[in-house]
Design a protein around this motif. Structure first.
Motif, PDB file in Angstrom:
ATOM      1  N   ASP A   1       5.426  -5.239   1.480  1.00 27.20           N
ATOM      2  CA  ASP A   1       4.349  -6.082   1.997  1.00 27.20           C
ATOM      3  C   ASP A   1       4.008  -7.164   0.967  1.00 27.20           C
ATOM      4  OD1 ASP A   1       2.363  -7.076   3.566  1.00 27.20           O
ATOM      5  OD2 ASP A   1       1.230  -5.197   3.740  1.00 27.20           O
TER       6      ASP A   1
ATOM      7  N   GLN B   1       0.529  -3.958   0.231  1.00 26.53           N
ATOM      8  CA  GLN B   1       0.062  -5.304  -0.134  1.00 26.53           C
ATOM      9  C   GLN B   1      -0.774  -5.228  -1.405  1.00 26.53           C
ATOM     10  OE1 GLN B   1      -1.644  -7.445   3.146  1.00 26.53           O
ATOM     11  NE2 GLN B   1      -1.963  -9.286   1.966  1.00 26.53           N
TER      12      GLN B   1
ATOM     13  N   THR C   1       0.413  -6.172   7.884  1.00 31.30           N
ATOM     14  CA  THR C   1       0.166  -5.010   7.027  1.00 31.30           C
ATOM     15  C   THR C   1      -0.048  -3.759   7.874  1.00 31.30           C
ATOM     16  OG1 THR C   1      -0.715  -6.335   5.226  1.00 31.30           O
ATOM     17  CG2 THR C   1      -1.459  -4.045   5.323  1.00 31.30           C
TER      18      THR C   1
END
Ligand SMILES: Nc1ncnc2c1ncn2[C@@H]1O[C@H](COP(=O)(O)OP(=O)(O)OP(=O)(O)O)[C@@H](O)[C@H]1O
Ligand SMILES: [Mg+2]
Length: 311
Positions: free
Chosen positions: A157, A81, A41
């Motif tokens: 992500d 994410q 990330t």
């Protein structure tokens, strides 16, 4: 088009999170794999211009990202994410809001939203509030917002978290379709997301790029070292000593094991074609002898718990 990372370093406080990561991407799908907390990330946030690295450079066609600035961001789509959404907004309103931030006109946005909604199978859900979306729907909405400006560089992500098997396949096909003229970097913990589609796989471990290559390049060193065997439960411990048990399931007559080992781990073992999961499991288990040991112990413990061991 070429996107190049040169010696990217990221420190948070005194902790080095990324340690001189370098690689080059051209159009195609790149799969980023690695255990939790490896820095995937962080690396994607740097590529998405959300985070300025402590050291190193990102070059797009030879030009520094920090000099290109808006020009770089205009070509970029990013699915974080954890994407924050406005729960009281409808999906359509949320998408229009993001489109406006990306500088699209209302008409352009309408057209893009219509097209993309079909692609991710949300065309009948756009007037629902984001707060009422399921996890998989939110992820698909996230993919839509990343694609609104038709980016040439797409950073995703963990895009497939929460997608059901059908949506996962749809998404994979969609990426394959668009990747011929785009650089797509996606992180995932699900090897099958990238198994057949990625141009290159990047394996990260503790802030470093451990291996990089096509699936064939990564799997070929394991050729002749992957074995499949059905063995009685009691043989598990002995086999775990000889090799790395990368998979195990119940079968008629005991346990169906997949083992990475230089030599056949037992008489009944037959050679199997190595796959990316074998590479991943063998790398991340052999790197730390304790974890290998732990896996073997936990595998044995599981069998014990089931009361399956004949003594
Ligand atoms: N803003 C921050 N400040 C301090 N430490 C951070 C920050 N962001 C990330 N880290 C640390 O950097 C390391 C890498 O985190 P990162 O989120 O990049 O990992 P990851 O590979 O994406 O993991 P996962 O698979 O769980 O998503 C972790 O140890 C994390 O705690
Ligand atoms: Mg992450």
């Amino acid at each position: 088009m070429e996107l190049k990372l040169c010696g990217i370093v990221q420190d948070f406080g005194r902790k080095r999170i990324l340690d001189h990561v370098s690689f080059t991407m051209v159009p195609g799908i790149y799969g980023l794999l690695g255990p939790n907390g490896t820095g995937k990330t962080t690396l994607m946030r740097i590529l998405s211009d959300v985070l300025q690295p402590t050291g190193g450079k990102v070059l797009l066609d030879g030009m520094d990202k920090s000099e290109l600035n808006d020009q770089y961001r205009a070509q970029l789509g990013y699915l974080p994410q954890e994407l924050g959404m406005y729960n009281h907004f409808t999906a359509r309103k949320f998408l229009h809001y993001i489109a406006a931030l990306k500088g699209l006109s209302k008409e352009e946005a309408d057209e893009r939203i219509e097209d993309l909604a079909k692609t991710v199978n949300l065309e009948n859900e756009l007037d629902k509030k984001c707060g009422k979306y399921s996890g998989g729907m939110k992820r698909r909405l996230g993919i839509m917002q990343a694609m609104l400006n038709n980016p040439r560089i797409l950073i995703l992500d963990e895009p497939t978290v929460g997608l059901d098997p059908m949506e996962r396949v749809r998404f994979r096909n969609f990426l394959t379709e668009i990747a011929s003229e785009r650089i797509v970097l996606l992180s995932t913990h699900i090897v099958s997301d990238i198994d057949h589609t990625a141009k290159q796989v990047l394996l990260m471990k503790q802030g470093q790029l451990l291996r990089q290559g096509t699936i064939g390049e990564l799997t070929s060193p394991l050729r002749g070292e992957v074995w499949q065997a059905v063995v009685p439960d009691r043989q598990l411990a002995r086999i775990a000593e000889k090799g790395i048990v990368v998979n195990m399931q119940q079968a008629e007559g005991g346990l169906d094991l997949r083992v990475v080992s230089k030599e056949a781990p037992c008489d009944s073992a037959v050679a199997a074609e190595p796959c990316l999961e074998d590479v991943y499991m063998s790398i991340f288990q052999t790197m730390t002898p304790e974890s290998d040991d732990r896996l073997a112990k936990s595998a044995i413990a599981k069998v014990f718990k089931r009361g399956g061991i004949a003594r």
